[in-house]
Design an enzyme around this catalytic site. Sequence first.
Site, PDB file in Angstrom:
ATOM      1  N   LYS A 120     -16.193 -35.372  29.586  1.00  0.00           N
ATOM      2  CA  LYS A 120     -16.735 -36.693  30.278  1.00  0.00           C
ATOM      3  C   LYS A 120     -16.853 -36.425  31.769  1.00  0.00           C
ATOM      4  O   LYS A 120     -16.057 -35.289  32.370  1.00  0.00           O
ATOM      5  CB  LYS A 120     -15.877 -37.827  30.158  1.00  0.00           C
ATOM      6  CG  LYS A 120     -14.393 -37.686  30.546  1.00  0.00           C
ATOM      7  CD  LYS A 120     -14.082 -37.816  32.008  1.00  0.00           C
ATOM      8  CE  LYS A 120     -12.872 -37.743  32.300  1.00  0.00           C
ATOM      9  NZ  LYS A 120     -12.833 -37.671  33.969  1.00  0.00           N
ATOM     10  N   ASP A 162      -7.378 -40.992  29.830  1.00  0.00           N
ATOM     11  CA  ASP A 162      -8.692 -40.925  29.508  1.00  0.00           C
ATOM     12  C   ASP A 162      -8.888 -40.928  28.066  1.00  0.00           C
ATOM     13  O   ASP A 162     -10.160 -41.033  27.425  1.00  0.00           O
ATOM     14  CB  ASP A 162      -9.286 -39.490  29.976  1.00  0.00           C
ATOM     15  CG  ASP A 162      -9.271 -39.483  31.468  1.00  0.00           C
ATOM     16  OD1 ASP A 162      -9.408 -40.461  32.222  1.00  0.00           O
ATOM     17  OD2 ASP A 162      -9.231 -38.461  31.938  1.00  0.00           O
TER      18      ASP A 162
END
EC number: 2.7.1.148
Length: 274
Positions: A10, A143
Site C-alpha cells: 500500500k 496497517d
Amino acid sequence: MMHVFEVYPKVNIFLKILHKEGAYHKLISRMCLVKDKLKDIISVKSALSFSLKGDFDCPLEENSLFKALQILKNFLKSKNFSHSAIKSLDTLAIEVEKNIPTQAGLGGGSADAGGLLYHLNHIFDWRLSLEELYSMGSLVGADTNFFISQHKSANATSYGEVIENFEEEPLENRLEIYAPNHVFCSTKAIYQAYKPETCFSQTKEWLKKPSLECLKTCDRSELNDLLKPALLTNQALRDIESELGKEWFFSGSGSAFFRLKNTQKGANETHCQQ
C-alpha cells in the site's frame, strides 16, 4: 491442500497526524493498494509440523505472520472452536517469497499478515466476520486491517486500524513505487522527531478528497506529516529526496516514494487547499 496467493503493498496518499493518545498518535490517512512490480507470494499447505520460511529480517517471534497465527489461535480458542480447527494451525507450512521491502512505508509485514488472516478464513471456511478479523488485525499492527479488508482504496482513522472503503476510481494500476535500496526508516524515531506545527482541524475535508485530486494539487510535504521528521532523522533519505522531482510522494514513515505513472517533473501546478 496447497494455496498460493499474492500480496501487494500500500501507499499513503495522505497521512495527517492528529494528536497523541497514550503511547501512540491518532491519525487519518488514505491508503491505496499498488499493483505494480512489487509483491510478496505466499504459499500455505498442510504438513506434519509447523514451518515458516522466507527471507525475513527479524526473529520468528517478531514476525508479523507468526504473530498473526498466535493471535488467531487464541481467538479460535476464545470462541470455542474445535480442537482440530486450532490444531490445524500447528501443521501449516508457510513459505513467503519476499519482495516488498520492510521499513519502507509500504506495509510489507502487515500485508503478509492481513493477507494470511483473510485467506485462512476462506481456506478453512471458519466464516469469521470482517469485524472479528479486524479485531485480530489491530493486535498485529496498525496497517494490517487495510490488507484484511481487500479494499483498493480506504480511509484509515484512529491509530490506522479503523478502515472504511473509499469509493473512487482505483489507482492500483496507475501508481509506481520507488523503494531506495539500503535506506531504512525507523517509524519510532520518526514519530519521536515529529513536532506538530498547527492544530489540525481539516479531518473531514481530507477524508472526502479523491486521491487523484490530492496528488494533483498538493506536494509531498503537504500530504505527509512524517516527511519532515523522516528527513531530519535520516541523512541517506535526505540525499535521495533532494534529487526527486515534485511528482514523487512519500509513503507512510518511509523510505519509499511513489508517483502517478507517466508524470513528468513539475506536474503539480496548483497549490493544496488545506
